[in-house]
Design an enzyme around this catalytic site. Structure first.
Site, mmCIF file in Angstrom:
data_model
loop_
_atom_site.group_PDB
_atom_site.id
_atom_site.type_symbol
_atom_site.label_atom_id
_atom_site.label_comp_id
_atom_site.label_asym_id
_atom_site.label_seq_id
_atom_site.Cartn_x
_atom_site.Cartn_y
_atom_site.Cartn_z
ATOM 1 N N SER A 67 -27.616 -33.449 -10.243
ATOM 2 C CA SER A 67 -26.654 -34.134 -11.122
ATOM 3 C C SER A 67 -27.125 -34.309 -12.559
ATOM 4 C CB SER A 67 -26.294 -35.491 -10.531
ATOM 5 O OG SER A 67 -25.389 -35.336 -9.465
ATOM 6 N N LYS A 70 -24.721 -33.232 -15.114
ATOM 7 C CA LYS A 70 -23.660 -34.055 -15.695
ATOM 8 C C LYS A 70 -23.957 -34.463 -17.134
ATOM 9 C CE LYS A 70 -21.908 -35.974 -11.318
ATOM 10 N NZ LYS A 70 -22.970 -35.680 -10.334
ATOM 11 N N SER A 131 -23.163 -41.439 -10.811
ATOM 12 C CA SER A 131 -23.154 -39.989 -10.604
ATOM 13 C C SER A 131 -22.016 -39.517 -9.704
ATOM 14 C CB SER A 131 -24.502 -39.536 -10.024
ATOM 15 O OG SER A 131 -24.719 -38.164 -10.267
#
Length: 305
Positions: A67, A70, A131
């Protein structure tokens, strides 16, 4: 001639922004300071203002990032909002597939329902603070019309920043095998990969352009609408004040965790120190699988180095 000088200016600005990360003027091995034993596959710490690298380990190796992806996704969402393409008050509805993902124990964080709408602001905070994969997907769809088109935008962005060989296939950082075919590019076995150096370049661009992102990433808790009530979630960044790995005097205010089977447990941190800001990168922290603090202890080693 005018077009030539515009292109030259763009190229020089990219070189200035990327060069300090790769051509550091401070190396741990060049000093009398003992070597740092950072228990992770790769990582680094650098001054965000100058780009000067204090320490790095295997910083050119491309590894799975989970993640941490992101950071790029939400940079582009921030950019779209700043450019007036939509507002934080706009309401978005998840697809059934995006809602269903939030019901899976291994992928869940905030619950989304296909018959409800959510504000861009709530989704943006959910993607940064806890997340949320589906929140990131919904925002990417809003920006580019589809996740495939958004991934192409991600690839172009990092290429424009001078990053070569980036492997970006989806907007969330999950392995493609966890996603529906319309949620990624590439094969179902592909996973996003970058090096610590690549992430350093990305973070410097993101914080140079939109330092206000830290107002979101510094939040220790997220209040998110679930059903007919508001539910409070803890940030995944355990170095924030109020969380168990917080150390007084080291006031982390960002930035992003990353976790998948391939990526292990990773973390990109930011914190102000004196008159500057340091960025830490820990990729695939080593240790017992049940140890949920190992990436944060490795980060603490970097800032104490």
């Amino acid at each position: 001639m005018r077009k030539f000088f515009k292109k030259l200016t763009l190229v020089m600005s990219i070189i200035i922004l990327t060069l300090p990360i790769f051509a550091s003027t401070v190396h741990a091995e060049d000093t009398a300071t003992p070597q740092l034993e950072m228990n992770a596959t790769a990582g680094m710490i650098f001054d965000e203002h100058t780009g000067q690298v204090v320490y790095k380990k295997d910083a050119d190796e491309k590894v799975a990032i989970g993640s941490i992806t992101k950071i790029v996704t939400l940079y582009l969402v921030t950019k779209a909002i700043k450019e007036g393409k939509f507002t934080e008050k706009d309401m978005l509805r998840p697809t059934q597939a995006q809602a269903d993902m939030t019901q899976k124990n291994e992928l869940t964080n905030v619950r989304l329902d296909a018959d409800k709408t959510y504000s861009v602001k709530d989704l943006y905070e959910a993607a940064w603070i806890v997340s949320s994969n589906s929140a990131a997907m919904m925002l990417a769809d809003k920006v580019a019309g589809s996740q495939g088109e958004f991934v192409k935008l991600m690839r172009k962005t990092v290429k424009d920043w001078g990053i070569k060989g980036a492997e970006l296939y989806n907007v969330s950082g999950l392995n493609n095998s966890d996603l529906q075919p319309d949620m990624y590019l590439g094969t179902d076995q592909d996973e996003n990969k970058l090096s610590a150096n690549d992430i350093g370049v990305i973070v410097k661009h993101v914080l140079d352009e939109y330092p206000e992102i830290l107002q979101t990433t510094s939040k220790a808790k997220l209040d998110f609408p679930v059903g007919n009530e508001t539910k409070t979630y803890d940030s995944l960044n355990l170095l924030l004040k109020e969380h168990r790995d917080y150390q007084e005097g080291y006031e982390f205010d960002g930035l992003k965790t990353g976790t998948t089977d391939a990526a292990g447990e990773s973390f990109v941190g930011t914190l102000p120190i004196q008159d500057t800001r340091m960025v830490t990168i820990v990729l695939n922290a080593q240790g017992e699988k049940e140890d949920r603090d190992k990436r944060f202890r490795s980060t603490q080693k970097l800032v104490h180095f």
